[in-house]
Structure formats: C-alpha cells, structure tokens
Design an enzyme around this catalytic site. Structure first.
Site, short mmCIF file in Angstrom:
data_model
loop_
_atom_site.label_atom_id
_atom_site.label_comp_id
_atom_site.label_asym_id
_atom_site.label_seq_id
_atom_site.Cartn_x
_atom_site.Cartn_y
_atom_site.Cartn_z
N THR A 102 -16.87 44.94 -31.66
CA THR A 102 -17.52 44.91 -32.98
C THR A 102 -16.46 44.80 -34.06
O THR A 102 -15.36 45.32 -33.89
CB THR A 102 -18.31 46.23 -33.16
OG1 THR A 102 -19.43 46.20 -32.32
CG2 THR A 102 -18.77 46.44 -34.59
N GLY A 146 -28.73 48.29 -34.37
CA GLY A 146 -27.73 49.36 -34.43
C GLY A 146 -27.45 49.79 -35.86
O GLY A 146 -28.21 49.51 -36.79
N1 ASP Z 1 -22.04 50.24 -33.71
C1 ASP Z 1 -22.41 49.12 -32.87
C2 ASP Z 1 -23.86 49.28 -32.46
O1 ASP Z 1 -24.26 50.37 -32.10
C3 ASP Z 1 -21.57 48.97 -31.64
C4 ASP Z 1 -20.06 49.02 -31.84
O2 ASP Z 1 -19.57 49.41 -32.90
O3 ASP Z 1 -19.32 48.63 -30.90
O4 ASP Z 1 -24.53 48.30 -32.44
#
Ligand code: ASP
Length: 320
Positions: free
Chosen positions: A187, A217
C-alpha cells in the site's frame, strides 16, 4: 521561506531482513527514491503540496514494486478492487474512490472526484463511469494481475482469513526474480508541506489479500486512512484497515494536536504505539505539519518509508 518536505510510505507489515536479499532491498529503495523525487521536485519549484502528494503516489502506483494500482491483491472472488483518497489541508477539500476496478491510477481518480464532482467519495461502477466521462486512464484486468499476488490469494482461497500484503510468510513472499521482473507489493501514501506552509495527504491501495469483494478499507476513508488540515497535520496510514477505521486514526492524530496541544510526533506516537495496539491495529503512518516537522511511525516489524526536506535531510528505510 518555510521548510518544505515530503514523506512517503510503501506499506507496513511483517517485513524482515531474513525475507530480503540486498538485491530486493535495493530495488524497493529505488522505487521509494523515484516517488520521493517526483513529489520533491514539484515542491522545489514552488508547486503545491497537493500536486506533490498526487505525483508521489502516482509514481508508486506506476512503479512495478508496490501494491496500488497494478499488482493489487486479489479479493475472495479473484477480483482486484482498489481504494484511494486525497485531501487538501488548506481548503479541507477531499476526494476518494472505493472498490474501483480497472483504474490505472486510483489516486488521480480521487483527485478528479475532489476537483470535478460535487462529492467526496465514489465507489464501484459509478466511480468507473465517472472516470470514463473524465477521460481517466483505464486498463484491462490482465494489467493488474501478477503471479505473486495470485499465489498469495490461492493459498488463502476458500478461507475466512485476510492478510496484509507484507505479512505473508517469507517463503510466499516475492522471489528476487519476481521482484526484478517487476512485481509489486505494498500500500502507498504521501504527505507534504509546500513553500507556502500548506499541507496535503494521499493514500492508495489494493487492500488486503482475500478480502470480501466490496470490502472497503481505511485508505479511502477521510479521517481513517487519510487526513489533512493546515491547523494540525497531514497523515497517511497503512496497516490492518478495520481497526484503523474504528479508531478514526488519521483524524485522531489531528484531534490530539488541536485539542490537547500535542506535537505531531507525540500525537502519532500515542495513536500508533498505544491506542492502535489496544485494538490489534497493526501498521503505521506518516505525518507532516505546516512547520515542516515530519514523522514516520509503525508498530509492525517494518514499513517501507522515505522523507526529504529543504533543510537537506533525507532518509529511506524499511525496518524498525
Ligand atoms: N490499510 C489497507 C487496507 O486495510 C492495507 C494496507 O495498508 O496494507 O486496505
């Protein structure tokens, strides 16, 4: 002239030196360096923090190493859906897209939602139709598909399990061949303060492996994964999205600064190492304030991250 600065991240999770080779590490750092430069060069020329965070995140979305845009993780049904958002700390304007498919640069679409629509967030098919009407670049499904992500998903297929993209067992992580062939993991996000002291934040992700399709998310949710306000801070988060949503994480940092008078570093520390941990919120965040202070904190084993400011400070790092 005020200090100007940019901070970026490429995701947090179980990132261990033992699952890395010097070659893989070098390629990740190069990807971060390029994105940092894409944003910093705009700030240097007097560009806005909003343009800088958009450019840095687009570079990470386009870079073959990171999980945003191309190479996004697979949902339970084998689809790839992406979330992104952007916020301008000067005007408190914001744009976001959730569960979009086939959009080459989701952060660009989020920016266009902010600039060209009456809304803050669009999702799914409506977001796609809006993208087409605005001339935003789309790609066929194959463009987003990478063998490594597919492997991760096949392992979890049929289970109720979900996983952060960096928290797969090392033996299922990317091989150096996959990395150098250009597969991507992580991400992404950016925060910046420009020469006028204006701040902005942006985040983009493929989400979590084996998520329910339609799952959204924290990344596109203003106040959870992304927030910017000139009075306090600009924040971009990465980690297990559900606790981050429940903790209203990015806005909480801003509130601690505004209502309790904490510094950026103090507020981020309290949220990342205390509040999030109490609700199993694994991950981290990057932040900047209008004076040019920056911070990069995480409670996981690692977070791909980098910063540069006009005082000549520069850092690119992965582990604690
Ligand atoms: N925060 C992101 C989600 O839950 C995932 C990530 O940060 O890797 O979609």
């Amino acid at each position: 002239m005020a200090v100007y600065a940019i901070v970026i991240h490429g995701g947090a999770g179980t990132i261990r030196p033992s699952s890395m080779t010097p070659e893989i590490e070098k390629v990740y750092k190069q990807g971060l360096q390029e994105a940092l430069q894409a944003g910093y060069s705009l700030l240097e020329k007097g560009g806005s923090s909003l343009e800088a965070v958009k450019a840095a995140v687009m570079s990470l979305e386009d870079c073959v190493l990171f999980n945003a845009g191309r190479g996004s993780v697979f949902a339970k049904d084998g689809s790839q859906e992406m979330d992104a958002s952007i916020m301008d700390g000067t005007t408190l304007m914001a744009g976001a897209v959730a569960a979009v498919r086939n959009i080459r640069n989701p952060v660009e679409l989020a920016y266009t939602v902010m600039m060209k629509s009456q809304h803050v967030m669009l999702n799914g098919k409506g977001a796609y139709d809006f993208a087409l009407a605005q001339g935003i670049k789309t790609e066929p499904a194959e463009y987003f598909h990478t063998p490594h992500r597919y492997k991760q998903w096949v392992r979890m297929q049929g289970s109720e399990e979900t996983a952060l993209d960096h928290s797969v067992p090392p033996e299922e992580g990317p091989s150096s061949a996959e990395i150098t062939e250009g597969k991507k993991f992580g991400t992404v996000g950016a925060v910046a303060v420009d020469q006028l002291g204006n701040i902005a934040a942006a985040t983009s992700t493929g989400g979590m492996t084996n998520k329910q399709w339609g799952r959204v998310g924290d990344s596109p949710i203003i106040g959870a994964g992304t927030y910017a306000n000139n009075k306090t801070c600009a924040i971009s988060c990465t980690g297990h999205g559900e606790p981050f949503i429940r903790a209203v994480t990015a806005y909480d940092v801003s509130c601690l600064m505004e209502y309790r008078g904490l510094s950026l570093q103090e507020a981020m520390h309290l949220v990342v190492h205390d509040k999030l941990l109490k609700i199993d919120g694994e991950g981290g965040m990057i932040g900047v304030d209008a004076k040019g202070n920056t911070a990069m904190l995480f409670n996981s084993e690692g977070m791909y991250r980098a910063m540069r400011n006009s005082n000549g400070q520069e850092e690119i790092a992965i582990y604690q």
